[in-house]
Motif scaffolding. Structure first.
Motif, PDB file in Angstrom:
ATOM      1  N   LEU A  35      -7.113   7.223 -28.957  1.00 34.01           N
ATOM      2  CA  LEU A  35      -6.169   6.464 -29.772  1.00 34.01           C
ATOM      3  C   LEU A  35      -5.218   7.391 -30.515  1.00 34.01           C
ATOM      4  CD1 LEU A  35      -8.552   3.746 -31.252  1.00 34.01           C
ATOM      5  CD2 LEU A  35      -6.928   3.494 -29.361  1.00 34.01           C
ATOM      6  N   LYS A  36      -5.754   8.495 -31.027  1.00 35.97           N
ATOM      7  CA  LYS A  36      -4.928   9.463 -31.755  1.00 35.97           C
ATOM      8  C   LYS A  36      -3.862  10.056 -30.836  1.00 35.97           C
ATOM      9  CE  LYS A  36      -5.262  13.743 -34.369  1.00 35.97           C
ATOM     10  NZ  LYS A  36      -6.143  14.806 -34.829  1.00 35.97           N
ATOM     11  N   VAL A  37      -4.259  10.457 -29.636  1.00 29.88           N
ATOM     12  CA  VAL A  37      -3.306  11.038 -28.684  1.00 29.88           C
ATOM     13  C   VAL A  37      -2.249  10.009 -28.282  1.00 29.88           C
ATOM     14  CG1 VAL A  37      -3.037  12.051 -26.384  1.00 29.88           C
ATOM     15  CG2 VAL A  37      -4.941  12.759 -27.839  1.00 29.88           C
ATOM     16  N   SER A  77      -1.681  13.275 -19.633  1.00 28.84           N
ATOM     17  CA  SER A  77      -1.238  11.931 -19.285  1.00 28.84           C
ATOM     18  C   SER A  77      -1.206  11.030 -20.511  1.00 28.84           C
ATOM     19  CB  SER A  77      -2.150  11.336 -18.214  1.00 28.84           C
ATOM     20  OG  SER A  77      -1.849   9.996 -17.990  1.00 28.84           O
ATOM     21  N   LEU A  78      -2.250  11.099 -21.328  1.00 26.88           N
ATOM     22  CA  LEU A  78      -2.284  10.266 -22.536  1.00 26.88           C
ATOM     23  C   LEU A  78      -1.128  10.608 -23.469  1.00 26.88           C
ATOM     24  CD1 LEU A  78      -6.063  10.004 -23.496  1.00 26.88           C
ATOM     25  CD2 LEU A  78      -4.625   8.306 -22.377  1.00 26.88           C
ATOM     26  N   GLU A  79      -0.790  11.886 -23.556  1.00 27.58           N
ATOM     27  CA  GLU A  79       0.336  12.295 -24.396  1.00 27.58           C
ATOM     28  C   GLU A  79       1.632  11.684 -23.858  1.00 27.58           C
ATOM     29  OE1 GLU A  79       0.415  16.555 -24.696  1.00 27.58           O
ATOM     30  OE2 GLU A  79      -1.692  16.628 -25.337  1.00 27.58           O
ATOM     31  N   MET A  80       1.803  11.711 -22.550  1.00 30.98           N
ATOM     32  CA  MET A  80       3.001  11.139 -21.923  1.00 30.98           C
ATOM     33  C   MET A  80       3.084   9.635 -22.180  1.00 30.98           C
ATOM     34  SD  MET A  80       4.586  13.599 -20.396  1.00 30.98           S
ATOM     35  CE  MET A  80       4.259  15.238 -19.817  1.00 30.98           C
ATOM     36  N   VAL A  81       1.953   8.959 -22.041  1.00 34.57           N
ATOM     37  CA  VAL A  81       1.921   7.515 -22.308  1.00 34.57           C
ATOM     38  C   VAL A  81       2.282   7.258 -23.767  1.00 34.57           C
ATOM     39  CG1 VAL A  81       0.472   5.461 -22.411  1.00 34.57           C
ATOM     40  CG2 VAL A  81       0.276   7.017 -20.467  1.00 34.57           C
ATOM     41  N   GLY A  82       1.696   8.031 -24.667  1.00 40.05           N
ATOM     42  CA  GLY A  82       1.990   7.876 -26.095  1.00 40.05           C
ATOM     43  C   GLY A  82       3.473   8.002 -26.400  1.00 40.05           C
ATOM     44  N   PHE A 121     -13.208   9.232 -21.450  1.00 38.78           N
ATOM     45  CA  PHE A 121     -12.654   9.974 -22.564  1.00 38.78           C
ATOM     46  C   PHE A 121     -13.773  10.401 -23.505  1.00 38.78           C
ATOM     47  CE2 PHE A 121     -12.024   5.424 -22.840  1.00 38.78           C
ATOM     48  CZ  PHE A 121     -12.746   5.096 -23.967  1.00 38.78           C
ATOM     49  N   PRO A 122     -13.576  11.548 -24.189  1.00 41.47           N
ATOM     50  CA  PRO A 122     -14.625  12.040 -25.097  1.00 41.47           C
ATOM     51  C   PRO A 122     -14.956  11.058 -26.215  1.00 41.47           C
ATOM     52  CG  PRO A 122     -12.931  13.709 -24.774  1.00 41.47           C
ATOM     53  CD  PRO A 122     -12.447  12.455 -24.120  1.00 41.47           C
ATOM     54  N   SER A 123     -13.933  10.431 -26.776  1.00 43.47           N
ATOM     55  CA  SER A 123     -14.153   9.419 -27.808  1.00 43.47           C
ATOM     56  C   SER A 123     -12.934   8.511 -27.862  1.00 43.47           C
ATOM     57  CB  SER A 123     -14.375  10.056 -29.186  1.00 43.47           C
ATOM     58  OG  SER A 123     -13.163  10.556 -29.716  1.00 43.47           O
ATOM     59  N   ILE A 124     -13.169   7.273 -28.202  1.00 44.19           N
ATOM     60  CA  ILE A 124     -12.052   6.326 -28.309  1.00 44.19           C
ATOM     61  C   ILE A 124     -11.105   6.753 -29.421  1.00 44.19           C
ATOM     62  CG2 ILE A 124     -13.276   4.701 -29.820  1.00 44.19           C
ATOM     63  CD1 ILE A 124     -10.775   3.737 -27.067  1.00 44.19           C
ATOM     64  N   GLU A 125     -11.666   7.307 -30.489  1.00 42.27           N
ATOM     65  CA  GLU A 125     -10.820   7.746 -31.600  1.00 42.27           C
ATOM     66  C   GLU A 125      -9.837   8.823 -31.159  1.00 42.27           C
ATOM     67  OE1 GLU A 125     -14.199   7.492 -31.800  1.00 42.27           O
ATOM     68  OE2 GLU A 125     -14.310   5.699 -33.070  1.00 42.27           O
ATOM     69  N   GLU A 126     -10.322   9.766 -30.351  1.00 44.91           N
ATOM     70  CA  GLU A 126      -9.438  10.831 -29.864  1.00 44.91           C
ATOM     71  C   GLU A 126      -8.351  10.266 -28.951  1.00 44.91           C
ATOM     72  OE1 GLU A 126      -9.543  15.029 -27.397  1.00 44.91           O
ATOM     73  OE2 GLU A 126     -11.395  14.235 -28.227  1.00 44.91           O
TER      74      GLU A 126
END
Length: 100
Positions: free
Chosen positions: A90-92, A60-65, A83-88
């Motif tokens: 944000l990256k996705v 889903s995050l990839e689709m949003v990105g 989510f595992p981390s905010i950094e991850e």
């Protein structure tokens, strides 16, 4: 008057408390979304997207990105706290920050 992200005169917007932020009365959940559907919603004035790392096993995050690429100034992005981390996340998403 506060500037409304992605303002369209046919969409209604509401204040989020006393933040000065106005979001569309319709938000876009991303539990099972395709980029073209999210893009169409944004074309209609939707400016609030909420996502979860676990929707569609992270896809889903990839689709949003993909859908918001080049349009991040038009939407507010809210992430659920799973989510595992905010950094991850944000990256996705391909963004430097999200709106809580």
């Amino acid at each position: 008057m506060a500037k409304i992200r992605n303002f369209k005169p046919t969409m209604a917007y509401r204040d989020i408390g006393a933040t000065g932020i106005k979001v569309s009365v319709f938000s876009m959940g991303t539990g099972n979304v395709k980029p073209d559907v999210l893009s169409a919603a944004m074309d209609m004035g939707v400016n609030f997207v909420h996502a979860s790392f676990h929707y569609m096993n992270g896809q889903s995050l990839e689709m949003v990105g993909k859908a918001i690429k080049g349009k991040t100034d038009k939407v507010y992005i809210a992430l659920k706290d799973d989510f595992p981390s905010i950094e991850e996340a944000l990256k996705v998403l391909g963004v430097s920050s999200v709106d809580s």
